[in-house]
Design a protein around this motif. Structure first.
Motif, mmCIF file in Angstrom:
data_model
loop_
_atom_site.group_PDB
_atom_site.id
_atom_site.type_symbol
_atom_site.label_atom_id
_atom_site.label_comp_id
_atom_site.label_asym_id
_atom_site.label_seq_id
_atom_site.Cartn_x
_atom_site.Cartn_y
_atom_site.Cartn_z
ATOM 1 N N THR A 11 5.704 -30.282 -17.724
ATOM 2 C CA THR A 11 4.841 -31.346 -17.345
ATOM 3 C C THR A 11 4.749 -31.602 -15.819
ATOM 4 O OG1 THR A 11 6.569 -32.986 -17.655
ATOM 5 C CG2 THR A 11 5.077 -32.992 -19.195
ATOM 6 N N GLY A 12 5.836 -31.282 -15.283
ATOM 7 C CA GLY A 12 6.079 -31.436 -13.630
ATOM 8 C C GLY A 12 6.403 -32.888 -13.227
ATOM 9 N N ARG A 13 6.474 -33.777 -14.212
ATOM 10 C CA ARG A 13 7.037 -35.181 -14.108
ATOM 11 C C ARG A 13 8.545 -35.129 -14.474
ATOM 12 N NH1 ARG A 13 4.659 -39.833 -11.670
ATOM 13 N NH2 ARG A 13 2.809 -39.311 -10.724
ATOM 14 N N ASP A 14 8.134 -35.410 -15.969
ATOM 15 C CA ASP A 14 9.758 -35.758 -16.570
ATOM 16 C C ASP A 14 10.586 -34.553 -16.450
ATOM 17 O OD1 ASP A 14 10.356 -36.129 -20.379
ATOM 18 O OD2 ASP A 14 10.813 -37.492 -18.195
ATOM 19 N N LYS A 15 11.726 -34.674 -16.066
ATOM 20 C CA LYS A 15 12.858 -33.622 -15.656
ATOM 21 C C LYS A 15 12.438 -32.638 -14.660
ATOM 22 C CE LYS A 15 16.090 -34.492 -18.870
ATOM 23 N NZ LYS A 15 17.358 -34.561 -18.600
ATOM 24 N N ALA A 16 11.086 -32.571 -14.568
ATOM 25 C CA ALA A 16 10.582 -31.598 -13.482
ATOM 26 C C ALA A 16 11.328 -30.191 -13.477
ATOM 27 C CB ALA A 16 11.168 -32.470 -12.005
ATOM 28 N N ARG A 17 11.260 -29.637 -14.495
ATOM 29 C CA ARG A 17 12.106 -28.320 -14.474
ATOM 30 C C ARG A 17 11.400 -27.915 -15.913
ATOM 31 N NH1 ARG A 17 16.721 -28.377 -17.997
ATOM 32 N NH2 ARG A 17 17.356 -30.696 -18.264
ATOM 33 N N VAL A 18 11.709 -26.572 -16.235
ATOM 34 C CA VAL A 18 11.601 -25.946 -17.629
ATOM 35 C C VAL A 18 12.538 -26.242 -18.610
ATOM 36 C CG1 VAL A 18 11.151 -23.986 -18.949
ATOM 37 C CG2 VAL A 18 10.029 -24.079 -16.555
ATOM 38 N N TRP A 19 12.296 -27.042 -19.688
ATOM 39 C CA TRP A 19 13.180 -27.507 -20.525
ATOM 40 C C TRP A 19 13.907 -25.968 -21.164
ATOM 41 C CZ3 TRP A 19 13.439 -32.496 -23.165
ATOM 42 C CH2 TRP A 19 12.725 -33.480 -22.572
ATOM 43 N N PRO A 20 15.383 -26.247 -21.208
ATOM 44 C CA PRO A 20 15.956 -25.000 -22.148
ATOM 45 C C PRO A 20 15.406 -24.989 -23.682
ATOM 46 C CG PRO A 20 17.508 -26.486 -21.238
ATOM 47 C CD PRO A 20 16.219 -27.108 -21.073
ATOM 48 N N GLY A 21 15.132 -23.917 -24.014
ATOM 49 C CA GLY A 21 14.513 -23.665 -25.482
ATOM 50 C C GLY A 21 12.968 -23.559 -25.388
ATOM 51 N N GLN A 22 12.372 -23.612 -24.110
ATOM 52 C CA GLN A 22 11.084 -23.432 -23.869
ATOM 53 C C GLN A 22 10.391 -21.994 -24.635
ATOM 54 O OE1 GLN A 22 8.339 -25.276 -22.810
ATOM 55 N NE2 GLN A 22 7.121 -23.888 -23.424
ATOM 56 N N LYS A 23 9.556 -22.292 -25.514
ATOM 57 C CA LYS A 23 8.803 -20.966 -26.156
ATOM 58 C C LYS A 23 8.225 -20.049 -25.521
ATOM 59 C CE LYS A 23 8.791 -23.250 -30.707
ATOM 60 N NZ LYS A 23 7.784 -24.096 -31.614
ATOM 61 N N MET A 24 8.619 -18.811 -25.433
ATOM 62 C CA MET A 24 8.321 -17.820 -24.310
ATOM 63 C C MET A 24 8.109 -16.604 -25.187
ATOM 64 S SD MET A 24 9.874 -18.720 -20.853
ATOM 65 C CE MET A 24 8.712 -20.072 -19.630
ATOM 66 N N PRO A 25 7.690 -15.251 -24.566
ATOM 67 C CA PRO A 25 7.835 -14.185 -25.295
ATOM 68 C C PRO A 25 9.227 -13.582 -25.162
ATOM 69 C CG PRO A 25 6.175 -14.253 -23.509
ATOM 70 C CD PRO A 25 6.890 -15.517 -23.392
ATOM 71 N N GLY A 26 9.641 -12.859 -26.204
ATOM 72 C CA GLY A 26 10.924 -12.224 -26.318
ATOM 73 C C GLY A 26 11.127 -11.544 -27.345
ATOM 74 N N HIS A 27 12.253 -11.254 -27.819
ATOM 75 C CA HIS A 27 12.817 -10.265 -28.819
ATOM 76 C C HIS A 27 12.546 -11.255 -30.183
ATOM 77 C CE1 HIS A 27 14.803 -7.940 -31.770
ATOM 78 N NE2 HIS A 27 14.643 -6.823 -30.642
ATOM 79 N N MET A 28 11.765 -10.690 -31.018
ATOM 80 C CA MET A 28 11.444 -11.417 -32.349
ATOM 81 C C MET A 28 12.033 -10.479 -33.666
ATOM 82 S SD MET A 28 7.664 -12.192 -33.723
ATOM 83 C CE MET A 28 7.224 -12.415 -35.339
ATOM 84 N N GLY A 29 12.470 -11.102 -34.575
ATOM 85 C CA GLY A 29 13.167 -10.452 -35.740
ATOM 86 C C GLY A 29 14.607 -10.033 -35.479
ATOM 87 N N SER A 30 15.036 -9.074 -36.411
ATOM 88 C CA SER A 30 16.380 -8.536 -36.751
ATOM 89 C C SER A 30 17.315 -9.731 -36.529
ATOM 90 C CB SER A 30 16.587 -7.785 -35.249
ATOM 91 O OG SER A 30 17.694 -7.152 -35.517
#
Lengths: 374, 302
Positions: free
Chosen positions: A272-291
């Motif tokens: 958001t830019g307001r609340d916490k003013a940082r990227v929350w841990p666990g933010q869904k992003m690209p990465g390894h999927m499966g296995s």
């Protein structure tokens, strides 16, 4: 008042001090989620390492470096004969020194599981004509390697974690898929020295109650299960590799046309830019999927083929075709056994009569029987 | 009613050229036994060829090469990641079990068929549909085919799963082939090409050994169409009469190098050695079932 403060007052029944942050016991009703939740993402598992490419440090080195040994064919044959002599498979059923005590079954018994290979998917039909997708699981040549009694298992690393707050149970180590000892290290082969079996490619642990103990060298077959029972299948999901946010998390991405510049499969905003003013841990992003290791619970067994050691299970299991899975009796309370199953495992009848080759569930249409007329 | 064109009968061997897409690498490699295209062999279509003998001196029975086209669903899906010999074997056993109960005849795309299915919602509990087979696919127990007909000026297509136990009877009313493997263009053709009477009688073939190829060229309706038929090299369609720009674009988009891509063909097909094994396995059982059915028919119980 901050979002978290609001959440605390609305959802927590106990009076919580301002310093304590409780995220676990949050109410996720749709109305409240829409109002107070900026990010509907599970954050508690964000710091846990989900997969590794190396085995745990207490495992012995397994595979041998393949060396180009220039042995003559005669010597190779001799080596094979030596191996065969050394590893003559013992079967405890046919009058060996190992004794199986037939203990009583009770509803709280945990039986051993079985290692199988998912060999594909087949379509079958029920008696009313409804099509059912069944997974075919081939029970490999399972043998019990050793039994670790509850007290000893509770002292091990994994056992201590599992039985931290409950009564400890025993652990049966089962192996499947015998292979040439040449491909394994000496330390790995030594795991099988006690039993005198050819080293197995796969090993698995199954938690059992002491009354379902099996002596080492006992074979486990498809007859261990009963047609109509529910099983849990545990396997490693399909490895999709590094995947983008649309496939991995189901994001909608952006418009395909209408002037969208370089925004078709991207995630968009990450905070958001307001609340916490940082990227929350666990933010869904690209990465390894499966296995990842997952359970599929409560799958019903619709057919067992005793000749080929094959189980047909209704539904699908985690993992690609030809991958190894573990099957055991379900822990779902409503689908557990009410009558005694083959306990501790299935043994062929002593009078030498062969079991029925193909056992079908009563609900399924057998292929050789006449067509269904509604 | 369609005006019947002159039916030309080709030799079985030439038919292979129409299946180029599926079998280009195989037709060259299957030279293990004598081909069946000789004139004296033309009568016995499903005779089993005997190999000149293996090491032990016994003759090995090998299924005739047409089995690849008569029973394509016995061949598994060629994708290597999902193949497993044991599962294919078990599936074949189940397929043969089902075939022992219901006769699933030989048919091709372009054959007119009638299927009777158990249906709870119809008045006499059975529903019979007659149509032309426009496409067939799937392998193993998932094998399917689509029948198309025009009923009360409404085009109807039904997809049937060949091994579904609800199917009571599959009859082939007219066994023939067309110039294409897939007749999906009938959806954009004039309705007379897809219309078949629902009370059509089975037709008797003059020459029992060879499946005739109907060289009919179908007339399409004016555009718009469901697909870009000009890009698909259709043999069974009359001249499309489109402006030149369509054909230019089709040429631009075409992949003429694919017919030279051996690896592509290899990945799309099961190797010849495996095919032989599979059909040898299946052939004897199918012959037995056919024999039993003939006996039943002669006795009149069918």
């Amino acid at each position: 008042m901050s979002t978290l403060g609001l959440l605390r007052t609305l959802f927590n029944s106990k009076i919580v001090t301002p310093n304590a942050i409780q995220l676990q016991s949050l109410n996720r009703s749709p109305f409240l989620v829409g109002l107070f939740f900026n990010h509907e993402q599970v954050r508690t598992m964000s710091r846990v390492k989900r997969r590794t490419t190396h085995p745990p440090y207490w495992h012995v080195l397994k595979n041998n470096q393949r060396q180009d040994e220039k042995i003559s064919s005669d010597n190779l044959r001799f080596v094979r004969e030596v191996i065969q002599d050394k590893y003559k498979n013992k079967s405890p059923i046919k009058g060996s020194d190992l004794d199986i005590e037939k203990k009583e079954w009770d509803p709280k018994t945990k039986r051993s599981g079985v290692i199988a290979r998912n060999i594909g998917v087949q379509h079958m039909w029920e008696k009313d004509g409804k099509k059912v997708v069944c997974t075919v699981l081939h029970v490999l040549d399972n043998h019990v390697i050793r039994y670790v009694p509850p007290e000893e298992y509770a002292k091990s690393i994994i056992g201590a974690k599992v039985f931290r707050n409950r009564k400890p149970l025993g652990c049966l180590v089962v192996g499947a898929e015998a292979a040439n000892p040449d491909r394994f290290t000496r330390q790995y082969c030594s795991l099988f020295n006690e039993v005198g079996l050819l080293p197995k490619k796969r090993l698995a642990r199954f938690i059992v109650t002491p009354n379902a103990v099996l002596p080492p060298c006992t074979p486990l077959t498809a007859g261990h299960f009963v047609v109509g029972q529910a099983v849990d299948v545990y396997g490693k999901t399909i490895d999709y590799g590094f995947q983008g946010v649309v496939k991995r998390w189901g994001f909608k991405g952006g418009p395909a046309s209408h002037g969208a510049t370089k925004f078709h499969r991207r995630g968009g905003t990450i905070g958001t830019g307001r609340d916490k003013a940082r990227v929350w841990p666990g933010q869904k992003m690209p990465g390894h999927m499966g296995s990842e290791r997952r359970f599929c619970r409560g799958l019903k067994i619709v057919r067992i083929n005793m000749k080929y050691n094959v189980i047909y299970v209704k539904g699908t299991v985690p993992g690609p075709t030809n991958s190894i899975v573990q099957i055991f009796d379900t822990l779902l309370p409503r689908r557990k056994f009410t009558e005694a199953p083959p306990h501790p495992t299935y043994f062929p009848p002593e009078d030498g009569t062969l079991p029925q080759e193909d056992i079908w569930d009563s609900n399924m249409h057998v292929f050789g029987s006449p067509s269904i007329s509604v | 009613m369609l005006r019947r064109a002159v039916l030309q009968t080709f030799r079985q061997g030439l038919a292979q050229s129409f299946f180029k897409r599926n079998a280009v690498s195989l037709s060259e490699t299957t030279v293990t036994h004598q081909p069946i295209e000789t004139s004296d062999e033309a009568d016995e279509k499903s005779v089993s060829k005997q190999k000149p003998g293996d090491e032990s001196g016994n003759t090995v029975v090998v299924a005739p090469p047409e089995f690849r086209f008569m029973y394509p669903e016995f061949l598994p899906d060629p994708a290597m990641e999902r193949r497993n010999r044991l599962k294919e074997k078990l599936e074949r056993i189940d397929m043969l079990q089902r075939r022992s109960v219901v006769e699933i005849p030989e048919f091709y795309t372009g054959s007119v068929m009638a299927v009777t299915v158990a249906d709870a919602n119809s008045p006499n509990k059975f529903a019979r549909f007659v149509g032309i087979c426009i496409q067939r696919g799937g392998s193993g127990l998932r094998a399917w085919f689509i029948l198309r007909n025009v009923v009360d000026k409404q085009g109807v297509e039904i997809l049937y799963e060949m091994y579904c136990p609800l199917i009571q009877k599959i009859e082939v009313l007219r066994l023939e082939r067309r110039l294409d493997e897939s007749l999906l263009y009938l959806r954009d053709a004039l309705p007379e090409y897809s219309t078949f009477p629902l009370d059509m009688e089975p037709e008797r073939r003059l020459n029992n050994s060879v499946v005739p190829i109907n060289p009919l060229k179908v007339k399409l309706r004016p555009r718009p169409w469901l697909e870009r038929w000009e890009r698909q090299n259709l043999q069974g369609v009359e001249d499309l009469n489109l402006p030149q720009r369509f054909y230019d674009k089709a040429e631009k988009v075409a992949k003429p190098w694919e017919k030279y891509d051996l690896m592509l063909q290899y990945r799309k097909t099961i190797p010849a050695e495996e095919q032989e094994k599979i059909f040898a396995d299946v052939h004897s059982q199918l012959q037995q079932q056919e024999f039993k059915r003939k006996i039943r028919r002669r006795r009149g119980t069918d």
